[in-house]
Design a protein around this motif. Structure first.
Motif, PDB file in Angstrom:
ATOM      1  N   VAL A 144       3.269  41.915 -21.426  1.00 43.18           N
ATOM      2  CA  VAL A 144       2.167  42.547 -22.151  1.00 43.18           C
ATOM      3  C   VAL A 144       2.537  42.728 -23.625  1.00 43.18           C
ATOM      4  N   LEU A 145       3.778  43.136 -23.885  1.00 41.21           N
ATOM      5  CA  LEU A 145       4.214  43.332 -25.268  1.00 41.21           C
ATOM      6  C   LEU A 145       4.273  42.012 -26.019  1.00 41.21           C
ATOM      7  N   ASP A 151       6.862  43.421 -32.164  1.00 44.23           N
ATOM      8  CA  ASP A 151       8.101  42.834 -32.680  1.00 44.23           C
ATOM      9  C   ASP A 151       9.295  43.234 -31.807  1.00 44.23           C
ATOM     10  N   LEU A 152      10.377  42.444 -31.926  1.00 42.22           N
ATOM     11  CA  LEU A 152      11.541  42.590 -31.060  1.00 42.22           C
ATOM     12  C   LEU A 152      12.216  43.950 -31.219  1.00 42.22           C
ATOM     13  N   LEU A 153      12.271  44.469 -32.471  1.00 37.14           N
ATOM     14  CA  LEU A 153      12.945  45.741 -32.700  1.00 37.14           C
ATOM     15  C   LEU A 153      12.241  46.877 -31.957  1.00 37.14           C
ATOM     16  N   LEU A 154      10.909  46.889 -32.006  1.00 38.99           N
ATOM     17  CA  LEU A 154      10.164  47.925 -31.298  1.00 38.99           C
ATOM     18  C   LEU A 154      10.295  47.745 -29.789  1.00 38.99           C
ATOM     19  N   GLN A 155      10.300  46.494 -29.333  1.00 38.84           N
ATOM     20  CA  GLN A 155      10.507  46.237 -27.900  1.00 38.84           C
ATOM     21  C   GLN A 155      11.850  46.794 -27.441  1.00 38.84           C
ATOM     22  N   PHE A 205       2.274  49.997 -21.425  1.00 37.83           N
ATOM     23  CA  PHE A 205       1.458  48.951 -20.805  1.00 37.83           C
ATOM     24  C   PHE A 205       0.078  48.852 -21.460  1.00 37.83           C
ATOM     25  N   VAL A 206      -0.485  50.006 -21.849  1.00 35.70           N
ATOM     26  CA  VAL A 206      -1.853  50.020 -22.382  1.00 35.70           C
ATOM     27  C   VAL A 206      -1.881  49.752 -23.881  1.00 35.70           C
ATOM     28  N   THR A 207      -0.931  50.378 -24.632  1.00 40.48           N
ATOM     29  CA  THR A 207      -1.027  50.324 -26.096  1.00 40.48           C
ATOM     30  C   THR A 207       0.131  49.590 -26.770  1.00 40.48           C
ATOM     31  N   GLY A 208       1.197  49.302 -26.037  1.00 42.16           N
ATOM     32  CA  GLY A 208       2.345  48.662 -26.656  1.00 42.16           C
ATOM     33  C   GLY A 208       3.258  49.623 -27.374  1.00 42.16           C
ATOM     34  N   THR A 209       3.015  50.921 -27.233  1.00 44.34           N
ATOM     35  CA  THR A 209       3.858  51.940 -27.843  1.00 44.34           C
ATOM     36  C   THR A 209       3.733  53.214 -27.021  1.00 44.34           C
ATOM     37  N   VAL A 210       4.486  54.260 -27.416  1.00 42.84           N
ATOM     38  CA  VAL A 210       4.439  55.516 -26.665  1.00 42.84           C
ATOM     39  C   VAL A 210       3.592  56.561 -27.377  1.00 42.84           C
ATOM     40  N   THR A 211       3.511  56.493 -28.700  1.00 44.59           N
ATOM     41  CA  THR A 211       2.855  57.567 -29.463  1.00 44.59           C
ATOM     42  C   THR A 211       1.386  57.288 -29.771  1.00 44.59           C
ATOM     43  N   GLY A 281      12.236  33.809 -23.384  1.00 46.98           N
ATOM     44  CA  GLY A 281      13.306  34.720 -23.001  1.00 46.98           C
ATOM     45  C   GLY A 281      13.057  36.148 -23.449  1.00 46.98           C
ATOM     46  N   ASP A 282      13.623  37.084 -22.693  1.00 48.76           N
ATOM     47  CA  ASP A 282      13.474  38.507 -23.008  1.00 48.76           C
ATOM     48  C   ASP A 282      14.745  38.966 -23.734  1.00 48.76           C
ATOM     49  N   ALA A 283      14.732  38.826 -25.064  1.00 48.08           N
ATOM     50  CA  ALA A 283      15.927  39.148 -25.851  1.00 48.08           C
ATOM     51  C   ALA A 283      16.259  40.640 -25.778  1.00 48.08           C
TER      52      ALA A 283
END
Length: 473
Positions: A144-145, A151-155, A205-211, A281-283
């Motif tokens: 989903v992300l 971006d990878l850093l936020l992931q 899952f819904v927004t791609g972030t927590v806040t 790949g999932d870095a």
């Protein structure tokens, strides 16, 4: 009566907080999304007040986890204030991550204090939970992300949050599993971590972030987490949860070995399957997840190595030392004596002195006061006979041997004999009664031709000769 009033006051505080928390939780899906943050701010401020009150109730030596909990609660307030001020989501995520880090550190500190004697079990539980979270991440969240272009850093930041929450939850479950009865504040804290984890996964899952803002029902789960945390710190038994819990056996069963093996291989296996299926790949998982899992497993294996070494040292000590007195036993005496005689023969000059000591009056004390009193007497005699100038061993029963290596054998024999008599002169307190024991001593000087058996036999004969002389006198 005063204690009852205090308990009522504390439970009244919990009831009042619970009322406010339930009201705020029920209001979350009703009010406008822009007003929900005010509800979160209110409950988080109450959490800070509860954590501060709890910190004051805890002895100074136990305040570290509770202090971290207070700092984490302050950061939760800062996160809500930051979101209300309209800053970017990345800044709000960063503030929330700092708060979560302090909360996780507080939970880990509490768990390690509570389960300080079950480190192996805590690590195994954390690894199992982290592996389960890693699979949920790679199967559910990461696709989903990627599709949302996060971006990878936020992931990596989001993955670290999910894995750390899962690891702490696993450790809390382990502590609760081994505790009888289960402390209510720990149950509430575990429930708070669980609801926070569920809410975080749902938000990612819904927004791609927590806040970021989500539906009211999703944010209700976050509010429940806030409320459970407040209830945990306000519970009257909260100051006690950092005390050491029971000591479960740390047995590395086959299932645990398989778990640790699977844990090390799960991330590379998932990455390999993704490559085979030509999936990106999932870095983030390959770096953060692998680092966390491998680090925990490596620590577990290193701890097992230390435990095995300590167990082997304990077994060696038990095999070479008397269990009652702690002195070297007969087998260790023989080993030490053989080594001393071999060194004497290599030097080509006599130097070994051996004293065989048998207690006088021990049997009478043992028969009159009992075997436990006799054991106490032997333990005290052994402590008094120890000297830096000789190797002291318990030969058996009430017989002790002193061995030293000194070129001036005659002077060494006189010195050790005087030490024995001097050590046994003061009375010994046994079973509430002062008793006296003496000693018959047989001293033998080696001449570089005697072996260990002959030296012991001659010392034993000399001791019995002195005992017979004493009886005749």
């Amino acid at each position: 009566m005063a204690a009852d009033r205090t308990a009522v006051t504390r439970y009244s505080g919990m009831a009042a907080f619970l009322g406010v928390g339930l009201a705020c939780t029920a209001a979350v899906p009703v009010v406008a999304s822009s007003d929900r943050l005010w509800l979160f701010l209110l409950v988080s401020v109450l959490d800070v007040a509860g954590a501060g009150w709890l910190l004051r109730r805890v002895p100074r030596g136990d305040r570290l986890p509770y202090g971290l909990l207070l700092v984490g609660a302050v950061w939760m307030v800062a996160s809500n204030v930051t979101s209300l001020s309209g800053v970017t989501a990345s800044v709000a995520d960063l503030v929330l991550a700092v708060g979560n880090l302090h909360m996780l550190a507080a939970a880990v500190a509490l768990v390690l204090r509570r389960g300080r004697n079950d480190i192996g079990g805590l690590i195994d539980a954390a690894v199992a939970a982290i592996v389960a979270a890693a699979l949920i991440w790679t199967l559910l969240l990461q696709p989903v992300l990627d599709e949302a272009g996060v971006d990878l850093l936020l992931q990596a930041s989001l993955l670290a949050t999910v894995l750390l929450l899962s690891g702490v939850l696993g450790m809390l479950i382990r502590v609760l599993h081994t505790s009888r009865p289960r402390p209510v504040p720990l149950l509430l804290l575990a429930a708070a971590v669980l609801t926070d984890l569920i809410a975080s996964v749902a938000a990612i899952f819904v927004t791609g972030t927590v806040t970021a803002q989500t539906s009211g029902y999703h944010e209700m789960i976050f509010m429940v987490s806030y409320v459970l945390l407040g209830l945990a710190v306000l519970h009257p038994a909260a100051p006690l949860i950092a005390r050491p819990g029971p000591v479960p056996p740390d047995r590395l069963r086959t299932a645990r070995v398989m778990l640790l093996t699977a844990a090390v291989t799960v991330v590379p296996t998932v990455s390999g399957i993704r490559e085979i299926l030509d999936i990106q790949g999932d870095a983030a998982l390959l770096t953060v997840g692998n680092l966390l899992i491998v680090g925990l497993v490596a620590f577990r294996v290193a701890r097992l190595g230390r435990q095995r070494e300590e167990a082997e040292q304990q077994l060696r000590h038990q095999a070479t030392h008397d269990l009652l007195t702690g002195l070297p036993n007969r087998a260790e005496l023989w080993h030490h004596l053989d080594a001393a005689l071999a060194a004497e023969q290599r030097a080509g000059r006599p130097s070994v002195v051996l004293l065989f000591c048998d207690l006088n009056g021990f049997k009478q004390v043992n028969d009159r006061l009992g075997h436990l009193a006799g054991d106490d007497l032997l333990t005290e005699v052994a402590a008094r006979l120890r000297t830096a100038g000789a190797f002291t061993a318990r030969y058996g029963g009430d017989e002790f041997v002193l061995l030293c290596d000194d070129p001036d054998q005659a002077a060494a024999a006189r010195r050790l004999t005087a030490h024995l008599h001097r050590a046994l002169t003061p009375p010994i307190l046994v079973a509430g009664e002062h008793v006296r024991v003496g000693a018959s001593i047989g001293a033998v000087l080696s001449d570089t031709t005697l072996d260990a058996d002959e030296l012991i036999r001659r010392a034993d004969e000399a001791m019995y000769t002195e005992k017979a002389t004493r009886r005749a006198a």
